[in-house]
Write a protein that holds these residues in place. Sequence first.
Motif, PDB file in Angstrom:
ATOM      1  N   GLN A 214      86.975  40.512 -40.134  1.00 13.96           N
ATOM      2  CA  GLN A 214      85.548  40.122 -40.104  1.00 13.96           C
ATOM      3  C   GLN A 214      84.666  38.656 -39.929  1.00 13.96           C
ATOM      4  O   GLN A 214      84.164  38.432 -39.116  1.00 13.96           O
TER       5      GLN A 214
ATOM      6  N   GLU B 207      85.532  37.476 -36.402  1.00 16.80           N
ATOM      7  CA  GLU B 207      84.736  38.275 -35.904  1.00 16.80           C
ATOM      8  C   GLU B 207      82.882  37.619 -35.471  1.00 16.80           C
ATOM      9  O   GLU B 207      82.588  37.310 -34.693  1.00 16.80           O
TER      10      GLU B 207
ATOM     11  N   TYR C 265      84.593  40.141 -24.057  1.00 16.92           N
ATOM     12  CA  TYR C 265      83.835  40.918 -25.525  1.00 16.92           C
ATOM     13  C   TYR C 265      83.241  41.779 -24.091  1.00 16.92           C
ATOM     14  O   TYR C 265      82.544  40.891 -22.760  1.00 16.92           O
TER      15      TYR C 265
ATOM     16  N   ARG D 107      80.469  42.890 -27.964  1.00 19.05           N
ATOM     17  CA  ARG D 107      81.180  43.801 -28.693  1.00 19.05           C
ATOM     18  C   ARG D 107      82.437  43.273 -28.853  1.00 19.05           C
ATOM     19  O   ARG D 107      82.918  43.513 -27.516  1.00 19.05           O
ATOM     20  N   TYR D 108      83.475  43.107 -30.021  1.00 17.49           N
ATOM     21  CA  TYR D 108      85.243  43.218 -29.094  1.00 17.49           C
ATOM     22  C   TYR D 108      85.540  43.683 -27.976  1.00 17.49           C
ATOM     23  O   TYR D 108      85.515  45.363 -28.917  1.00 17.49           O
TER      24      TYR D 108
ATOM     25  N   SER E 286      91.313  46.976 -32.304  1.00 14.36           N
ATOM     26  CA  SER E 286      90.094  45.997 -32.383  1.00 14.36           C
ATOM     27  C   SER E 286      90.552  45.118 -33.440  1.00 14.36           C
ATOM     28  O   SER E 286      91.738  44.590 -34.301  1.00 14.36           O
ATOM     29  N   LEU E 287      89.861  44.074 -33.812  1.00 11.49           N
ATOM     30  CA  LEU E 287      90.133  42.692 -34.844  1.00 11.49           C
ATOM     31  C   LEU E 287      90.212  43.405 -36.229  1.00 11.49           C
ATOM     32  O   LEU E 287      90.700  43.068 -36.443  1.00 11.49           O
TER      33      LEU E 287
END
Length: 167
Positions: free
Chosen positions: A20, A23, A91, A96-97, A163-164
């Motif tokens: 997070q 991000e 992105y 968004r990633y 996802s991250l």
Amino acid sequence: MNKLLIISVFFCLSGSGLAQNKEDIVLSVLSKNLVGKTFKFDLSDKKDYLNEVSITYLGEIHTKAKEKYYIVSWGRVWGANKHTTGSILLYDNKKRYFGNYVLGALNDLPLKLDKNKLFFYNTDKKECDQSLVTKIDFSEIPKNIFIKCNGELGDLYELDLDSLEKK
């Protein structure tokens, strides 16, 4: 057994916090919309543990399918021995990633984006032909990128769509 469970939960929570944090940092750089500018962050949580991050917004690409993506380079220097790692982060049009390519060291990162092409230079790689320049076309998002080192030899990196939060 309970200690193992507690330790496992701790590491999972620690990892998601880092994801997070990563991000948030990248989104703060993207929001500035300054192509080519590198931002540095000190994420060290201990005096004796180095964790510095350099983020450069390289620009946006437009695929043949009319999709827009933002490309960011993420470089990290960490640990007592100052290890380096680098990634190219993608992105989507809503910031968004989307995915990333995990490269080797900081000197593997691209230096610029021009007309949907990422440019990789070997100028800081003593073991490679320093005159070689690799251009990767992002008119379609490649599943793999190959960065030349000597002649036809080099390194192959795969697009990771996880996802991250899983990192």
